[in-house]
Design an enzyme around this catalytic site. Structure first.
Site, PDB file in Angstrom:
ATOM      1  N   TYR A 100       3.018 -14.051  10.166  1.00 20.10           N
ATOM      2  CA  TYR A 100       2.628 -12.519   9.595  1.00 20.10           C
ATOM      3  C   TYR A 100       2.182 -11.766  10.709  1.00 20.10           C
ATOM      4  O   TYR A 100       1.954 -11.751  11.884  1.00 20.10           O
ATOM      5  CB  TYR A 100       1.409 -12.539   8.735  1.00 20.10           C
ATOM      6  N   LYS A 201      -4.351 -11.755  -2.395  1.00 19.39           N
ATOM      7  CA  LYS A 201      -3.656 -12.292  -3.306  1.00 19.39           C
ATOM      8  C   LYS A 201      -3.816 -12.541  -4.392  1.00 19.39           C
ATOM      9  O   LYS A 201      -4.802 -12.246  -5.233  1.00 19.39           O
ATOM     10  CB  LYS A 201      -2.236 -13.470  -1.978  1.00 19.39           C
TER      11      LYS A 201
END
Length: 374
Positions: A100, A201
């Site tokens: 990320y 998520k």
């Protein structure tokens, strides 16, 4: 081990007495009443502790197989709180070069200027001896952060081998478990010291809240983490805390469907003439499969592939009736994210597909129509 849905339902269960709600509601309070006695073991101010956090943290610790967990305001804050609490000036922090992108930005911009020696390693370099060489020259107490499967490339890191390398060097291993979730893999059982993750998520799963958490193998890690959370104010509000705790009960069902959809879609994409460079750790032909199959119970909701260019991605999304263009992942809707727009080092036509909980056959049919239109 019980099944995923059983684990999730058991994790969110709380003790109570007859006449009380089966599930506790949100606790809306900032200050709490104080007595004249010492303050130990009582709630005083919601930035320090509150009953909603404790319920959610017990559930997360149970799912991760952790001794304890701490919730924070987002997945990114889970990473930054952990790094600030555990890294030291003059010490070494290792972060993924192909994970990320905002983690790399944080390490470069916010840790390195204060004397932390930051190293960026690719998934390959975590396993080819480079990590051991970096740690051999590092003072004790180095912090190594790995992300597996990586976002967005979906490569995997051998966690047991990496944990052994870290232990030999006196380094701490932090694992970002966002993509896999504790329903997909258990990093603490594989030797990690700390897990960080975005519960935004798949765990909360409805694309309507931000939250993150830190789970630890030993309670000795808690004092610096608690201090950093308290002083930085990186906390989770009461309503989001309740939403997250409520959502965990269905995470097993949702994740099972997401993973089943992802595998079916990956198989279809691998044979489709419009898609190239299909990646999914659950495909036996995928380069990540040997490691993933050894350490993961489920392979997650993400599939990546490549179309010819950005315009093809836009046509693909416009031609679909079920796929939504959106960033993040793990929600009940299937979403497509053209990651090049965010600055990831990927081709303009690279697509990260987050598979939702729609019926598999409907998704496959819709995806085929959209691909042919692209």
């Amino acid at each position: 081990m019980p099944g995923d849905s059983t684990r999730c339902v058991k994790a969110v269960a709380v003790e109570g007495v007859p006449g009380e709600p089966l599930q506790p509601g949100p606790v809306f309070a900032a200050p709490y009443r104080l007595g004249e006695d010492e303050l130990a073991d009582v709630d005083t101010y919601a930035r320090a502790s509150n009953p909603g956090w404790r319920d959610l943290e017990r559930a997360l610790a149970a799912l991760e197989g952790a001794s304890a967990a701490r919730v924070v305001g987002s997945g990114m804050s889970a990473i930054t709180v952990a790094l600030r609490a555990l890294a030291r000036p003059g010490g070494v922090v290792v972060v993924p070069s192909d994970g990320y992108y905002q983690v790399r930005m944080y390490a470069r911009d916010c840790l390195a200027p204060f004397g932390v020696n930051v190293h960026e390693l690719s998934v390959r370099e975590f396993g080819d001896g480079t990590l051991g060489a970096v740690l051999a020259d590092a003072p004790a107490g180095a912090v190594v952060l790995v992300e597996t499967p990586s976002n967005p490339g979906l490569d995997t890191v051998d966690l047991a081998a990496t944990a052994a390398t870290c232990r030999a060097a006196g380094a701490l291993l932090l694992v970002d478990n966002t993509t896999a979730t504790p329903l997909g893999q258990q990093p603490l059982d594989l030797g990690a010291d700390v897990v960080v993750a975005s519960g935004t998520k798949s765990l909360s799963g409805h694309s309507d809240l931000l939250f993150g958490y830190i789970a630890v193998r030993e309670d000795t890690f808690l004092p610096p983490l608690d201090r950093e959370r308290l002083l930085s104010g990186t906390v989770l509000g009461p309503f989001e805390t309740w939403l997250a705790h409520r959502s965990l009960g269905t995470a097993g069902l949702r994740f099972e469907r997401q993973c089943a959809n992802a595998l079916a879609i990956a198989r279809m994409l691998a044979e489709h003439p419009a898609a190239a460079y299909v990646r999914y750790p659950g495909l036996p032909t995928d380069p990540a499969y040997p490691v993933a199959s050894a350490q993961m119970r489920r392979f997650g909701p993400l599939v990546t592939f490549r179309l010819d260019g950005a315009d093809d991605v836009h046509r693909f999304v416009r031609s679909s009736e079920l796929i939504v263009s959106a960033t993040s992942f793990g929600g009940i809707h299937t979403t497509a994210d053209r990651r090049a727009r965010w600055g990831d080092a990927v081709a303009p036509g690279f697509v990260r597909l987050s598979c939702g909980i729609e019926d598999t056959e409907d998704l496959l049919a819709d995806l085929d129509v959209a691909l042919r239109a692209s």
